[in-house]
Design a protein around this motif. Structure first.
Motif, PDB file in Angstrom:
ATOM      1  N   ASP A 168     -17.294  22.581   5.435  1.00  0.00           N
ATOM      2  CA  ASP A 168     -16.408  22.143   6.569  1.00  0.00           C
ATOM      3  C   ASP A 168     -16.013  23.281   7.422  1.00  0.00           C
ATOM      4  O   ASP A 168     -16.099  23.063   8.739  1.00  0.00           O
ATOM      5  N   ALA A 169     -15.923  24.376   6.999  1.00  0.00           N
ATOM      6  CA  ALA A 169     -15.581  25.707   7.802  1.00  0.00           C
ATOM      7  C   ALA A 169     -16.826  25.844   8.805  1.00  0.00           C
ATOM      8  O   ALA A 169     -16.569  26.182  10.100  1.00  0.00           O
ATOM      9  N   ALA A 170     -18.196  25.692   8.211  1.00  0.00           N
ATOM     10  CA  ALA A 170     -19.403  25.950   8.901  1.00  0.00           C
ATOM     11  C   ALA A 170     -19.364  24.569  10.024  1.00  0.00           C
ATOM     12  O   ALA A 170     -20.002  24.927  11.200  1.00  0.00           O
ATOM     13  N   THR A 171     -18.860  23.605   9.333  1.00  0.00           N
ATOM     14  CA  THR A 171     -18.979  22.362  10.469  1.00  0.00           C
ATOM     15  C   THR A 171     -18.061  22.509  11.798  1.00  0.00           C
ATOM     16  O   THR A 171     -18.422  22.275  12.683  1.00  0.00           O
ATOM     17  N   ALA A 172     -17.018  23.220  11.400  1.00  0.00           N
ATOM     18  CA  ALA A 172     -16.116  23.767  12.635  1.00  0.00           C
ATOM     19  C   ALA A 172     -16.736  24.492  13.571  1.00  0.00           C
ATOM     20  O   ALA A 172     -16.677  24.511  14.707  1.00  0.00           O
ATOM     21  N   ALA A 173     -17.365  25.590  12.851  1.00  0.00           N
ATOM     22  CA  ALA A 173     -18.112  26.434  13.783  1.00  0.00           C
ATOM     23  C   ALA A 173     -19.153  25.792  14.534  1.00  0.00           C
ATOM     24  O   ALA A 173     -19.392  26.040  15.795  1.00  0.00           O
ATOM     25  N   VAL A 174     -19.709  24.674  14.017  1.00  0.00           N
ATOM     26  CA  VAL A 174     -20.845  24.051  14.736  1.00  0.00           C
ATOM     27  C   VAL A 174     -20.266  23.205  15.965  1.00  0.00           C
ATOM     28  O   VAL A 174     -20.593  22.932  17.124  1.00  0.00           O
ATOM     29  N   SER A 175     -18.986  22.582  15.494  1.00  0.00           N
ATOM     30  CA  SER A 175     -18.012  21.992  16.424  1.00  0.00           C
ATOM     31  C   SER A 175     -17.895  23.085  17.656  1.00  0.00           C
ATOM     32  O   SER A 175     -17.855  22.360  19.017  1.00  0.00           O
ATOM     33  N   ALA A 176     -17.554  24.219  17.560  1.00  0.00           N
ATOM     34  CA  ALA A 176     -17.176  25.144  18.700  1.00  0.00           C
ATOM     35  C   ALA A 176     -18.707  25.264  19.565  1.00  0.00           C
ATOM     36  O   ALA A 176     -18.544  25.353  20.494  1.00  0.00           O
ATOM     37  N   VAL A 179     -10.653  16.832  10.380  1.00  0.00           N
ATOM     38  CA  VAL A 179     -10.458  16.963  11.868  1.00  0.00           C
ATOM     39  C   VAL A 179      -9.714  18.361  12.377  1.00  0.00           C
ATOM     40  O   VAL A 179      -9.938  18.935  13.335  1.00  0.00           O
ATOM     41  N   ARG A 180      -8.835  18.671  11.572  1.00  0.00           N
ATOM     42  CA  ARG A 180      -8.020  19.674  12.115  1.00  0.00           C
ATOM     43  C   ARG A 180      -8.824  21.129  12.315  1.00  0.00           C
ATOM     44  O   ARG A 180      -8.524  21.761  13.464  1.00  0.00           O
ATOM     45  N   ALA A 181      -9.718  21.506  11.380  1.00  0.00           N
ATOM     46  CA  ALA A 181     -10.519  22.502  11.721  1.00  0.00           C
ATOM     47  C   ALA A 181     -11.278  22.434  12.959  1.00  0.00           C
ATOM     48  O   ALA A 181     -11.514  23.382  13.655  1.00  0.00           O
ATOM     49  N   SER A 182     -11.909  21.111  13.066  1.00  0.00           N
ATOM     50  CA  SER A 182     -12.818  21.097  14.555  1.00  0.00           C
ATOM     51  C   SER A 182     -11.951  21.009  15.663  1.00  0.00           C
ATOM     52  O   SER A 182     -12.302  21.521  16.632  1.00  0.00           O
ATOM     53  N   LEU A 183     -10.729  20.338  15.372  1.00  0.00           N
ATOM     54  CA  LEU A 183      -9.893  20.382  16.596  1.00  0.00           C
ATOM     55  C   LEU A 183      -9.369  21.737  17.142  1.00  0.00           C
ATOM     56  O   LEU A 183      -9.482  22.253  18.489  1.00  0.00           O
ATOM     57  N   ALA A 188     -11.190  24.412  16.550  1.00  0.00           N
ATOM     58  CA  ALA A 188     -12.467  24.860  17.145  1.00  0.00           C
ATOM     59  C   ALA A 188     -12.910  24.662  18.355  1.00  0.00           C
ATOM     60  O   ALA A 188     -13.083  25.436  19.300  1.00  0.00           O
ATOM     61  N   VAL A 189     -12.775  23.370  18.841  1.00  0.00           N
ATOM     62  CA  VAL A 189     -13.013  23.062  20.181  1.00  0.00           C
ATOM     63  C   VAL A 189     -11.776  23.325  21.295  1.00  0.00           C
ATOM     64  O   VAL A 189     -11.913  23.648  22.422  1.00  0.00           O
ATOM     65  N   ARG A 190     -10.580  23.720  20.541  1.00  0.00           N
ATOM     66  CA  ARG A 190      -9.658  24.157  21.528  1.00  0.00           C
ATOM     67  C   ARG A 190      -9.770  25.528  21.998  1.00  0.00           C
ATOM     68  O   ARG A 190      -9.637  26.120  23.013  1.00  0.00           O
ATOM     69  N   MET A 191     -10.556  26.561  21.044  1.00  0.00           N
ATOM     70  CA  MET A 191     -10.876  27.720  21.167  1.00  0.00           C
ATOM     71  C   MET A 191     -11.923  27.712  22.308  1.00  0.00           C
ATOM     72  O   MET A 191     -12.057  28.524  22.958  1.00  0.00           O
ATOM     73  N   ALA A 192     -12.917  26.953  22.014  1.00  0.00           N
ATOM     74  CA  ALA A 192     -14.134  26.995  23.048  1.00  0.00           C
ATOM     75  C   ALA A 192     -13.535  26.243  24.412  1.00  0.00           C
ATOM     76  O   ALA A 192     -13.924  27.027  25.254  1.00  0.00           O
ATOM     77  N   ALA A 193     -12.644  25.489  24.592  1.00  0.00           N
ATOM     78  CA  ALA A 193     -11.985  25.176  25.667  1.00  0.00           C
ATOM     79  C   ALA A 193     -11.368  26.234  26.334  1.00  0.00           C
ATOM     80  O   ALA A 193     -11.535  26.700  27.700  1.00  0.00           O
ATOM     81  N   THR A 194     -10.698  27.071  25.749  1.00  0.00           N
ATOM     82  CA  THR A 194      -9.793  28.207  26.009  1.00  0.00           C
ATOM     83  C   THR A 194     -10.853  29.367  26.404  1.00  0.00           C
ATOM     84  O   THR A 194     -10.663  29.950  27.718  1.00  0.00           O
ATOM     85  N   TYR A 195     -11.685  29.677  25.736  1.00  0.00           N
ATOM     86  CA  TYR A 195     -12.843  30.635  26.004  1.00  0.00           C
ATOM     87  C   TYR A 195     -13.410  30.154  27.501  1.00  0.00           C
ATOM     88  O   TYR A 195     -13.773  31.066  28.196  1.00  0.00           O
ATOM     89  N   LEU A 196     -13.956  28.773  27.554  1.00  0.00           N
ATOM     90  CA  LEU A 196     -14.467  28.582  28.762  1.00  0.00           C
ATOM     91  C   LEU A 196     -13.543  28.819  29.950  1.00  0.00           C
ATOM     92  O   LEU A 196     -14.002  29.109  31.327  1.00  0.00           O
ATOM     93  N   ALA A 197     -12.233  28.291  29.936  1.00  0.00           N
ATOM     94  CA  ALA A 197     -11.296  28.338  30.858  1.00  0.00           C
ATOM     95  C   ALA A 197     -11.260  29.799  31.428  1.00  0.00           C
ATOM     96  O   ALA A 197     -10.963  30.101  32.482  1.00  0.00           O
ATOM     97  N   HIS A 198     -11.019  30.712  30.636  1.00  0.00           N
ATOM     98  CA  HIS A 198     -10.980  32.176  30.791  1.00  0.00           C
ATOM     99  C   HIS A 198     -12.348  32.736  31.658  1.00  0.00           C
ATOM    100  O   HIS A 198     -12.180  33.475  32.506  1.00  0.00           O
ATOM    101  N   LEU A 199     -13.405  32.271  31.203  1.00  0.00           N
ATOM    102  CA  LEU A 199     -14.604  32.691  31.978  1.00  0.00           C
ATOM    103  C   LEU A 199     -14.572  32.255  33.357  1.00  0.00           C
ATOM    104  O   LEU A 199     -15.047  32.633  34.518  1.00  0.00           O
ATOM    105  N   ASP A 200     -14.126  30.777  33.456  1.00  0.00           N
ATOM    106  CA  ASP A 200     -13.885  30.350  34.870  1.00  0.00           C
ATOM    107  C   ASP A 200     -12.928  30.946  35.638  1.00  0.00           C
ATOM    108  O   ASP A 200     -13.102  31.218  36.794  1.00  0.00           O
ATOM    109  N   ARG A 201     -11.688  31.636  34.992  1.00  0.00           N
ATOM    110  CA  ARG A 201     -10.747  32.380  35.850  1.00  0.00           C
ATOM    111  C   ARG A 201     -11.358  33.737  36.247  1.00  0.00           C
ATOM    112  O   ARG A 201     -10.839  34.446  37.090  1.00  0.00           O
ATOM    113  N   ASP A 202     -12.529  34.129  35.486  1.00  0.00           N
ATOM    114  CA  ASP A 202     -12.726  35.575  35.882  1.00  0.00           C
ATOM    115  C   ASP A 202     -14.294  35.678  35.514  1.00  0.00           C
ATOM    116  O   ASP A 202     -14.875  36.059  34.710  1.00  0.00           O
ATOM    117  N   GLY A 203     -15.182  34.923  36.527  1.00  0.00           N
ATOM    118  CA  GLY A 203     -16.581  34.729  36.591  1.00  0.00           C
ATOM    119  C   GLY A 203     -17.195  35.959  36.468  1.00  0.00           C
ATOM    120  O   GLY A 203     -18.430  36.184  36.140  1.00  0.00           O
TER     121      GLY A 203
END
Length: 312
Positions: free
Chosen positions: A255-263, A278-282, A284-299
Motif C-alpha cells: 500500500d505505501a508503494a501504491t501511494a508512491a505510484v499514485s503520486a 484510499v487515505r494514503a493515495s489521497l 499522495a495526489v494532494r501532495m502532487a497537486a500542491t507540488y505542481l501548483a508551486h511549479l506553476d507559481r514559480d516556473g
C-alpha cells in the motif's frame, strides 16, 4: 539522451480533465476499490457479504474516496468467469445502497446487463476492464445510459492474458490499440466526451511493461482523453519492492508503494487512480497537486526537475 526530462523540456500536465457526472476537485481523483467477490487477488472474500460490502463502501467514502468502484467478478490472472445472475446479485444491491447514501459509485463490469442494472440502481460510471471487447452489447448499453465509461486496454480473458504480453514498444502499441478502440466505440454511439482511458496495467502486461506505461502516460494523454491508472497492489509493485530478491512482497504489503505510484501518476497528469487504501493515495495526489501548483507559481524553478520521466 536521458529519458528523464525536465518539466521545462516536456511541459507540465495541466489540471486533470473532468467528466460530467463525476467529482471535479481540481486534482487527480481517487477511486476506492470495493471487491464483492470471494476470489479477488488482494482482498477476495473480505466483502462478499452484502452488509460488510456496504459498510466498507461507506468507509471508503468517509476516508475521502471520490468514487467507490463496485466489482463482482475477479479479473486477477487466471480467474474464471462468473455467472451473470451471480454478478448481478453481488453488485447491484450494494450499488443501490451506496447511491442512496449519497456515495458516488461506479460499477466494475465487462457485461452490459450488469452495467445497465447498476446504472439504474444509481451507479454514475461504468468501469469496463475489457474496453467493450468482452461483451459486444456493452458499447450500446453505455451509450444509452449516458454515463462516463472507462475503456481499458485489453487483449483477452484473465485466464489467457499472460500469454498475450508481447509488444514491440508497449507504450506505442497500447496507445495505438486504444486509439483503434476509441474509433470503434464512437461508431457504436459512445460519446467521446464521456470516455476515460485506462492503460490496463497488469492485463497482458509484464512488470517492465507496467513501468513503461506509467512512465509514458504522456503518450496516452495525447490521445485527448482523461487517463485512469489502476496500479494498486499489483505484481509490478511487489516485484519492485523485492529489489531483485527471490520473492515478491505480498499484496497486503504494497500500500505505501501504491501511494508512491499514485503520486507519480498524478504528476504525469492522471485523471484518477484506482486503489485499495484510499487515505494514503489521497494524501499522495494532494501532495502532487500542491507540488505542481508551486511549479506553476514559480516556473523559473521548473528547469531540471525530473517530472514526466520517460514521457514521449
Amino acid at each position: 539522451m536521458s529519458t528523464v526530462r525536465s518539466v521545462a523540456a516536456v511541459g507540465r500536465p495541466g489540471p486533470p480533465a473532468e467528466r460530467e457526472g463525476l467529482p471535479g476537485p481540481g486534482r487527480c481523483l481517487v477511486m476506492g476499490i470495493l471487491n464483492v467477490t470471494p476470489d479477488s487477488f488482494s482482498d477476495g472474500g473480505l466483502y462478499a457479504d452484502r452488509r460488510r460490502a456496504v459498510d466498507r463502501g461507506l468507509e471508503l467514502a468517509a476516508q475521502g474516496a471520490d468514487i467507490v468502484d463496485v466489482g463482482g467478478e475477479s479479473t486477477r490472472p487466471g480467474a474464471g468467469p462468473v455467472a451473470l445472475e451471480e454478478e448481478l446479485a453481488r453488485t447491484v444491491p450494494v450499488v443501490r445502497e451506496l447511491a442512496r447514501a449519497g456515495v458516488c459509485t461506479s460499477v466494475d463490469t465487462m457485461h452490459a446487463p450488469v452495467a445497465r442494472a447498476a446504472v439504474e440502481a444509481g451507479a454514475r460510471m461504468v468501469n469496463d476492464v475489457s474496453g467493450g471487447l468482452a461483451d459486444p452489447a456493452m458499447a450500446r448499453a453505455v451509450a444509452a445510459a449516458g454515463v462516463p465509461y472507462v475503456a481499458t486496454h485489453w487483449r483477452t480473458s484473465s485466464r489467457l492474458m499472460d500469454r498475450h504480453a508481447d509488444y514491440d514498444d508497449v507504450v506505442a502499441d497500447v496507445t495505438a490499440e486504444l486509439a483503434r478502440r476509441l474509433g470503434q466505440l464512437a461508431e457504436q454511439g459512445v460519446d467521446p466526451a464521456r470516455i476515460v482511458l485506462d492503460p490496463g496495467l497488469g492485463f497482458s502486461k509484464r512488470p517492465e511493461h507496467d513501468w513503461a506505461l506509467l512512465a509514458g502516460l504522456g503518450s496516452l494523454r495525447r490521445l485527448g482523453y482523461p487517463v485512469l491508472v489502476g496500479a494498486s497492489r499489483k505484481r509490478f509493485i511487489g516485484a519492485a519492492l523485492a529489489d531483485g530478491g527471490a520473492g515478491e512482497v505480498p499484496p497486503g504489503g504494497r500500500d505505501a508503494a501504491t501511494a508512491a505510484v499514485s503520486a507519480l501518476a498524478a504528476l504525469n497528469g492522471a485523471f484518477c487512480v484506482r486503489v485499495h487504501d484510499v487515505r494514503a493515495s489521497l494524501d499522495a495526489v494532494r501532495m502532487a497537486a500542491t507540488y505542481l501548483a508551486h511549479l506553476d507559481r514559480d516556473g523559473s524553478r521548473a528547469g531540471g526537475v525530473p517530472v514526466g520521466a520517460g514521457a514521449r
